[in-house]
Motif scaffolding. Structure first.
Motif, PDB file in Angstrom:
ATOM      1  N   ARG A  38      34.490  19.283  45.485  1.00 23.41           N
ATOM      2  CA  ARG A  38      34.746  19.578  46.884  1.00 23.41           C
ATOM      3  C   ARG A  38      34.060  20.877  47.276  1.00 23.41           C
ATOM      4  N   ALA A  40      34.223  23.501  50.693  1.00 23.42           N
ATOM      5  CA  ALA A  40      34.694  23.908  52.001  1.00 23.42           C
ATOM      6  C   ALA A  40      33.676  24.862  52.623  1.00 23.42           C
ATOM      7  N   SER A  91      38.499  19.931  52.701  1.00 22.72           N
ATOM      8  CA  SER A  91      37.137  20.125  52.232  1.00 22.72           C
ATOM      9  C   SER A  91      36.364  18.830  52.389  1.00 22.72           C
ATOM     10  N   THR A 119      40.748  16.417  55.888  1.00 21.48           N
ATOM     11  CA  THR A 119      41.306  17.446  56.746  1.00 21.48           C
ATOM     12  C   THR A 119      42.814  17.475  56.574  1.00 21.48           C
TER      13      THR A 119
END
Length: 122
Positions: A38, A40, A91, A119
């Motif tokens: 992941r 972000a 992310s 989200t």
């Protein structure tokens, strides 16, 4: 060419659950390992979970006890069950597979999915 097709991302409230899916297709000789990463905004890409062909798993400490990675070898598919989601889990999640293709069965290749957005918001 080996491709990864992802699904399952979306919007969830804190404490909720999502299940991500990633299916591999193409000229596959073997799949040695699959995993989820992941990334972000403003952060480096982070390893979340991995699973080998024999079922051995590893998780980043922050998701242990909440996330579970599984694999269906017959479908060349890996799943990430995400429970008790937190805002910090939000992310873009990327599927990754380490594979050997039919054309190069003795060489491992890393293949990435397109990413699916998770989200977490109330």
């Amino acid at each position: 060419q080996v491709q990864l097709v992802e699904s399952g991302g979306g919007l969830v409230q804190p404490g909720g659950s999502l299940r991500l899916s990633c299916a591999a297709s193409g000229s596959i000789f073997s799949i040695n390992a699959m995993g989820w990463y992941r990334q972000a905004p403003g952060k480096q890409r982070e390893l979340v979970a991995t699973i080998t062909s024999d079922g051995s798993t590893n998780y980043v400490d922050s998701v242990k006890g909440r996330f579970t990675i599984t694999r269906d070898n017959a479908k060349n598919t890996v799943y990430l069950q995400m429970n008790s989601l937190k805002p910090e889990d939000a992310s873009v999640y990327y599927c990754n597979a380490r594979v050997a293709s039919v054309t190069s069965p003795l060489r491992s290749l890393e293949v990435w999915g397109q990413g699916t957005l998770v989200t977490v918001s109330s």
